[in-house]
Design a protein around this motif. Structure first.
Motif, PDB file in Angstrom:
ATOM      1  N   LEU A  16       0.797  -1.218   0.000  1.00 48.01           N
ATOM      2  CA  LEU A  16       0.000   0.000   0.000  1.00 48.01           C
ATOM      3  C   LEU A  16       0.832   1.272   0.000  1.00 48.01           C
ATOM      4  CD1 LEU A  16      -2.698   1.474   0.179  1.00 48.01           C
ATOM      5  CD2 LEU A  16      -2.639   1.150   2.641  1.00 48.01           C
ATOM      6  N   PRO A  17       1.862   1.411   0.850  1.00 47.86           N
ATOM      7  CA  PRO A  17       2.575   2.684   0.877  1.00 47.86           C
ATOM      8  C   PRO A  17       3.117   3.089  -0.491  1.00 47.86           C
ATOM      9  CG  PRO A  17       3.135   1.396   2.809  1.00 47.86           C
ATOM     10  CD  PRO A  17       2.343   0.493   1.892  1.00 47.86           C
ATOM     11  N   ALA A  18       3.699   2.161  -1.235  1.00 45.60           N
ATOM     12  CA  ALA A  18       4.233   2.492  -2.552  1.00 45.60           C
ATOM     13  C   ALA A  18       3.106   2.885  -3.506  1.00 45.60           C
ATOM     14  CB  ALA A  18       4.997   1.297  -3.121  1.00 45.60           C
ATOM     15  N   ALA A  19       1.981   2.190  -3.397  1.00 45.62           N
ATOM     16  CA  ALA A  19       0.848   2.509  -4.263  1.00 45.62           C
ATOM     17  C   ALA A  19       0.315   3.906  -3.976  1.00 45.62           C
ATOM     18  CB  ALA A  19      -0.267   1.473  -4.071  1.00 45.62           C
ATOM     19  N   LEU A  20       0.313   4.298  -2.686  1.00 47.78           N
ATOM     20  CA  LEU A  20      -0.177   5.625  -2.336  1.00 47.78           C
ATOM     21  C   LEU A  20       0.730   6.707  -2.886  1.00 47.78           C
ATOM     22  CD1 LEU A  20      -1.356   5.137   1.348  1.00 47.78           C
ATOM     23  CD2 LEU A  20      -2.585   4.753  -0.768  1.00 47.78           C
ATOM     24  N   ALA A  21       2.037   6.490  -2.793  1.00 45.94           N
ATOM     25  CA  ALA A  21       2.976   7.474  -3.310  1.00 45.94           C
ATOM     26  C   ALA A  21       2.807   7.636  -4.814  1.00 45.94           C
ATOM     27  CB  ALA A  21       4.409   7.050  -2.980  1.00 45.94           C
ATOM     28  N   LEU A  22       2.614   6.533  -5.521  1.00 47.62           N
ATOM     29  CA  LEU A  22       2.424   6.590  -6.958  1.00 47.62           C
ATOM     30  C   LEU A  22       1.127   7.304  -7.304  1.00 47.62           C
ATOM     31  CD1 LEU A  22       3.319   5.792  -9.805  1.00 47.62           C
ATOM     32  CD2 LEU A  22       2.113   3.622  -9.493  1.00 47.62           C
ATOM     33  N   ALA A  23       0.079   7.023  -6.537  1.00 48.41           N
ATOM     34  CA  ALA A  23      -1.220   7.626  -6.822  1.00 48.41           C
ATOM     35  C   ALA A  23      -1.170   9.137  -6.717  1.00 48.41           C
ATOM     36  CB  ALA A  23      -2.289   7.083  -5.873  1.00 48.41           C
ATOM     37  N   ALA A  24      -0.273   9.659  -5.867  1.00 44.97           N
ATOM     38  CA  ALA A  24      -0.188  11.100  -5.694  1.00 44.97           C
ATOM     39  C   ALA A  24       0.400  11.787  -6.913  1.00 44.97           C
ATOM     40  CB  ALA A  24       0.662  11.421  -4.464  1.00 44.97           C
ATOM     41  N   LEU A  25       1.072  11.053  -7.772  1.00 44.79           N
ATOM     42  CA  LEU A  25       1.760  11.648  -8.901  1.00 44.79           C
ATOM     43  C   LEU A  25       0.976  11.569 -10.192  1.00 44.79           C
ATOM     44  CD1 LEU A  25       5.315  10.201  -8.223  1.00 44.79           C
ATOM     45  CD2 LEU A  25       4.418  12.441  -7.579  1.00 44.79           C
ATOM     46  N   VAL A  26      -0.063  10.750 -10.248  1.00 47.13           N
ATOM     47  CA  VAL A  26      -0.763  10.504 -11.495  1.00 47.13           C
ATOM     48  C   VAL A  26      -2.228  10.896 -11.357  1.00 47.13           C
ATOM     49  CG1 VAL A  26      -1.393   8.791 -13.220  1.00 47.13           C
ATOM     50  CG2 VAL A  26       0.793   8.597 -12.010  1.00 47.13           C
ATOM     51  N   LEU A  27      -2.705  11.736 -12.220  1.00 47.26           N
ATOM     52  CA  LEU A  27      -4.127  12.096 -12.228  1.00 47.26           C
ATOM     53  C   LEU A  27      -4.857  11.100 -13.108  1.00 47.26           C
ATOM     54  CD1 LEU A  27      -6.355  14.012 -11.408  1.00 47.26           C
ATOM     55  CD2 LEU A  27      -5.818  15.416 -13.399  1.00 47.26           C
ATOM     56  N   THR A  28      -5.530  10.139 -12.483  1.00 54.33           N
ATOM     57  CA  THR A  28      -6.188   9.088 -13.242  1.00 54.33           C
ATOM     58  C   THR A  28      -7.580   9.523 -13.671  1.00 54.33           C
ATOM     59  OG1 THR A  28      -6.997   8.160 -11.180  1.00 54.33           O
ATOM     60  CG2 THR A  28      -4.943   7.282 -12.035  1.00 54.33           C
ATOM     61  N   PRO A  29      -8.034   9.083 -14.845  1.00 52.20           N
ATOM     62  CA  PRO A  29      -9.409   9.392 -15.241  1.00 52.20           C
ATOM     63  C   PRO A  29     -10.381   8.737 -14.272  1.00 52.20           C
ATOM     64  CG  PRO A  29      -8.104   8.582 -17.102  1.00 52.20           C
ATOM     65  CD  PRO A  29      -7.312   8.315 -15.862  1.00 52.20           C
ATOM     66  N   VAL A  30     -11.411   9.467 -13.865  1.00 49.30           N
ATOM     67  CA  VAL A  30     -12.396   8.920 -12.941  1.00 49.30           C
ATOM     68  C   VAL A  30     -13.786   9.266 -13.440  1.00 49.30           C
ATOM     69  CG1 VAL A  30     -10.944   9.000 -10.895  1.00 49.30           C
ATOM     70  CG2 VAL A  30     -12.254  11.020 -11.533  1.00 49.30           C
ATOM     71  N   PRO A  31     -14.753   8.372 -13.180  1.00 47.71           N
ATOM     72  CA  PRO A  31     -16.138   8.758 -13.461  1.00 47.71           C
ATOM     73  C   PRO A  31     -16.510   9.944 -12.591  1.00 47.71           C
ATOM     74  CG  PRO A  31     -15.926   6.414 -12.984  1.00 47.71           C
ATOM     75  CD  PRO A  31     -14.633   7.048 -12.621  1.00 47.71           C
ATOM     76  N   ALA A  32     -17.209  10.916 -13.095  1.00 45.53           N
ATOM     77  CA  ALA A  32     -17.544  12.082 -12.290  1.00 45.53           C
ATOM     78  C   ALA A  32     -18.863  12.675 -12.748  1.00 45.53           C
ATOM     79  CB  ALA A  32     -16.444  13.137 -12.392  1.00 45.53           C
ATOM     80  N   THR A  33     -19.535  13.296 -11.801  1.00 49.31           N
ATOM     81  CA  THR A  33     -20.725  14.066 -12.138  1.00 49.31           C
ATOM     82  C   THR A  33     -20.469  15.477 -11.678  1.00 49.31           C
ATOM     83  OG1 THR A  33     -21.751  13.555 -10.007  1.00 49.31           O
ATOM     84  CG2 THR A  33     -22.213  12.069 -11.830  1.00 49.31           C
ATOM     85  N   ALA A  34     -20.853  16.478 -12.423  1.00 52.01           N
ATOM     86  CA  ALA A  34     -20.550  17.855 -12.054  1.00 52.01           C
ATOM     87  C   ALA A  34     -21.623  18.793 -12.570  1.00 52.01           C
ATOM     88  CB  ALA A  34     -19.187  18.268 -12.612  1.00 52.01           C
ATOM     89  N   ALA A  35     -21.916  19.798 -11.755  1.00 53.77           N
ATOM     90  CA  ALA A  35     -22.797  20.858 -12.200  1.00 53.77           C
ATOM     91  C   ALA A  35     -21.966  21.915 -12.924  1.00 53.77           C
ATOM     92  CB  ALA A  35     -23.502  21.480 -10.992  1.00 53.77           C
ATOM     93  N   ARG A  48     -11.821  21.740 -13.957  1.00 50.13           N
ATOM     94  CA  ARG A  48     -10.431  21.367 -13.699  1.00 50.13           C
ATOM     95  C   ARG A  48     -10.271  20.555 -12.427  1.00 50.13           C
ATOM     96  NH1 ARG A  48      -7.407  27.027 -13.984  1.00 50.13           N
ATOM     97  NH2 ARG A  48      -5.803  25.760 -12.953  1.00 50.13           N
ATOM     98  N   VAL A  49     -11.357  20.337 -11.710  1.00 50.23           N
ATOM     99  CA  VAL A  49     -11.268  19.606 -10.444  1.00 50.23           C
ATOM    100  C   VAL A  49     -11.036  18.130 -10.719  1.00 50.23           C
ATOM    101  CG1 VAL A  49     -12.540  18.866  -8.410  1.00 50.23           C
ATOM    102  CG2 VAL A  49     -12.685  21.239  -9.172  1.00 50.23           C
ATOM    103  N   GLY A  50     -10.017  17.574 -10.089  1.00 47.29           N
ATOM    104  CA  GLY A  50      -9.751  16.147 -10.203  1.00 47.29           C
ATOM    105  C   GLY A  50      -8.860  15.707  -9.067  1.00 47.29           C
ATOM    106  N   VAL A  51      -9.146  14.565  -8.485  1.00 46.78           N
ATOM    107  CA  VAL A  51      -8.413  14.072  -7.316  1.00 46.78           C
ATOM    108  C   VAL A  51      -7.458  12.965  -7.757  1.00 46.78           C
ATOM    109  CG1 VAL A  51      -8.598  13.051  -5.029  1.00 46.78           C
ATOM    110  CG2 VAL A  51     -10.372  14.629  -5.838  1.00 46.78           C
ATOM    111  N   PRO A  52      -6.151  13.195  -7.704  1.00 46.17           N
ATOM    112  CA  PRO A  52      -5.192  12.168  -8.140  1.00 46.17           C
ATOM    113  C   PRO A  52      -5.373  10.857  -7.391  1.00 46.17           C
ATOM    114  CG  PRO A  52      -4.078  14.257  -7.758  1.00 46.17           C
ATOM    115  CD  PRO A  52      -5.473  14.409  -7.229  1.00 46.17           C
ATOM    116  N   GLY A  53      -5.401   9.769  -8.129  1.00 47.55           N
ATOM    117  CA  GLY A  53      -5.479   8.444  -7.526  1.00 47.55           C
ATOM    118  C   GLY A  53      -6.863   7.977  -7.170  1.00 47.55           C
ATOM    119  N   ALA A  54      -7.886   8.848  -7.285  1.00 44.28           N
ATOM    120  CA  ALA A  54      -9.239   8.439  -6.917  1.00 44.28           C
ATOM    121  C   ALA A  54      -9.774   7.415  -7.912  1.00 44.28           C
ATOM    122  CB  ALA A  54     -10.168   9.648  -6.876  1.00 44.28           C
ATOM    123  N   GLU A  55     -10.426   6.395  -7.374  1.00 43.67           N
ATOM    124  CA  GLU A  55     -11.097   5.419  -8.228  1.00 43.67           C
ATOM    125  C   GLU A  55     -12.435   5.954  -8.714  1.00 43.67           C
ATOM    126  OE1 GLU A  55     -13.021   0.941  -7.762  1.00 43.67           O
ATOM    127  OE2 GLU A  55     -11.255   1.468  -6.569  1.00 43.67           O
TER     128      GLU A  55
END
Length: 482
Positions: A16-35, A48-55
């Protein structure tokens, strides 16, 4: 047989620790709903809002980010923060902005918010009128990501801070089912707050177009423990923190596994009266439960002591009760494998190794303010923050530290509503400590020296709800902590 519900998280097998560090560096595409943002600039840069590493994440343009609006809009869960604040606490309002709800990859499913049945849930709030700062928090107890909304989020948002909170990766009274080995579930809490901090900093930077001028970590109880751990282990991520009655974990004690069994043994004898009651009362005092706190003991016996002992012992020492999961509630002394008779010092070294996995050292790397109430009878102050303050001083980090013992404060502020003539709420004192930290970091004004903050003589409940001054030397030197 141990329940099969909530299978152990495979994150620990994948690193997990290595995965968390990697997730902080990559903005992954995520399903999202937005007004869509309003024409006047409200919720600007929403796209422009996006949370790096979010599923998964979903965003909302909000007219009100505090609980003055989020309760009605469904963007908080009052059950998460029930019992943590006084009922008449003033709720700030007038904070429009963006809220992001979502979760990071995880395999455990204890958090049912939004019907997601997915752990590692988070909330991030981005006010339109931003002061340049970010506050991140983990939750108290085993609560979910909205637990700090009334005690912390409302107030820091009203001061212009962005805010982010995590559910710590597992929730509920059976949180110990998560993880592969003893201590893993609590260790995940630390990694999840590190993960959120990195992701929230990146989110704030992308949304506002500049990095946060300061990042503060804060929380109460288990959330306060996370503050201590983060400033010891990841000071590079933060500018400072406020620890509100953080839980103390040390492999050689004291921990709650040392003093709670004593309460479970001695309180029933004291409550029964009779010739053994005075001796039982003295034994409670010797275990750390302060004289003058007796009026709080019945409530804590019914609500907190037994459950807390059993579930944390199960997390760190599951072998104590064999195949039984989390012991037997309220078992009398002498019952086989009964937590009432639990003796941490007599347990195998493997138990201390599990505690060492989550242990604190006092070696903080950024400014930290601790506050705790002197009438705390879930985590008695002499067994908790008094000890941690000494650890910080002995580690040579006293120049980065302030400690305020709040006379008349107890562990949960809702008890102030039950005993307004005997207690004081800690929420105003927390706000004073947060303000002091902010001044320390932004203007260089050093907070008052560590001291005991007296309960004002003759102060009424309304005054105590709105005021707590940390100024002055208080009533003298702190026990092993000045």
């Amino acid at each position: 047989m141990r329940s099969s519900c909530g299978s152990p998280s495979r994150l620990w097998q994948r690193g997990l620790p290595a995965a968390l560090a990697l997730a902080a560096l990559v903005l992954t595409p995520v399903p999202a709903t937005a007004a869509s943002p309003a024409p006047d600039g409200h919720c600007a840069n929403l796209a422009r809002v996006g949370v790096p590493g979010a599923e998964y994440q979903q965003t909302a343009c909000m007219e009100e980010l505090t609980t003055a609006g989020t309760v009605a809009s469904g963007h908080t869960d009052p059950a998460d923060w029930a019992g943590l604040t006084p009922k008449n606490l003033t709720v700030p309002s007038g904070v429009p902005g963006i809220q992001i709800d979502g979760y990071f990859p995880d395999t455990s499913t204890t958090n049912t918010n939004h019907g997601w049945n997915h752990d590692a849930q988070f909330v991030i709030r981005l006010p339109d009128d931003w002061n340049g700062g970010l506050v991140v928090a983990g939750t108290p107890g085993n609560r979910e990501q909205y637990a700090n909304d009334r005690a912390i989020s409302d107030w820091v948002l009203s001061r212009g801070y962005a805010y982010a909170a995590t559910d710590k990766g597992n929730t509920g009274a059976a949180f110990y089912r998560d993880g592969k080995t003893p201590g893993d579930a609590i260790a995940e809490w630390n990694d999840r707050l590190t993960q959120l901090t990195r992701a929230a900093r990146a989110t704030v930077t992308r949304h506002y177009g500049r990095v946060p001028s300061r990042t503060l970590v804060t929380g109460m109880s288990n959330g306060g423990y996370l503050v201590r751990w983060q400033l010891e282990n990841h000071p590079e991520l933060y500018d400072g923190g406020v620890d509100w009655e953080g839980t103390l974990w040390r492999s050689d004690g004291p921990t709650l596994l040392n003093f709670l069994p004593k309460a479970l043994r001695d309180f029933p004898v004291y409550a029964a009266g009779g010739e053994d009651a005075p001796q039982a009362r003295q034994a409670m005092h010797a275990a750390g439960f302060p004289a003058g706190s007796e009026f709080l003991w019945p409530y804590h016996y019914r609500v907190y002591w037994d459950l807390t002992q059993r579930i944390y012992r199960e997390e760190l020492d599951p072998g104590f009760d064999g195949a039984t999961e989390a012991g037997t509630p309220y078992c009398p002394a002498g019952t086989p494998q009964c937590d009432t008779d639990y003796d941490y010092a007599a347990r195998p070294d493997s138990v201390r190794k599990a505690v060492q996995k989550i242990a604190l050292t006092g070696r903080i790397g950024k400014p930290l303010i601790t506050l705790q109430g002197t009438l705390d009878v879930l985590l008695p102050i002499s067994q908790d923050s008094d000890v941690y303050a000494r650890m910080v001083r002995e580690a040579g980090r006293g120049g980065l530290y302030r400690y305020y013992r709040i006379e008349g404060g107890t562990h949960t502020d809702a008890l102030f509503d039950m005993f307004p003539d005997r207690l004081r709420p800690l929420t105003p004192c927390y706000r004073a400590a947060f303000t002091a930290l902010d001044g320390w970091l932004t203007t260089g004004r050093r907070p008052p020296a560590s001291h005991s903050v007296p309960l004002p003589v003759g102060a009424d409940a309304t005054t105590l709800l709105d005021d707590c001054s940390l100024d002055g030397p208080g009533k003298g030197r702190l026990p092993s902590a000045s």
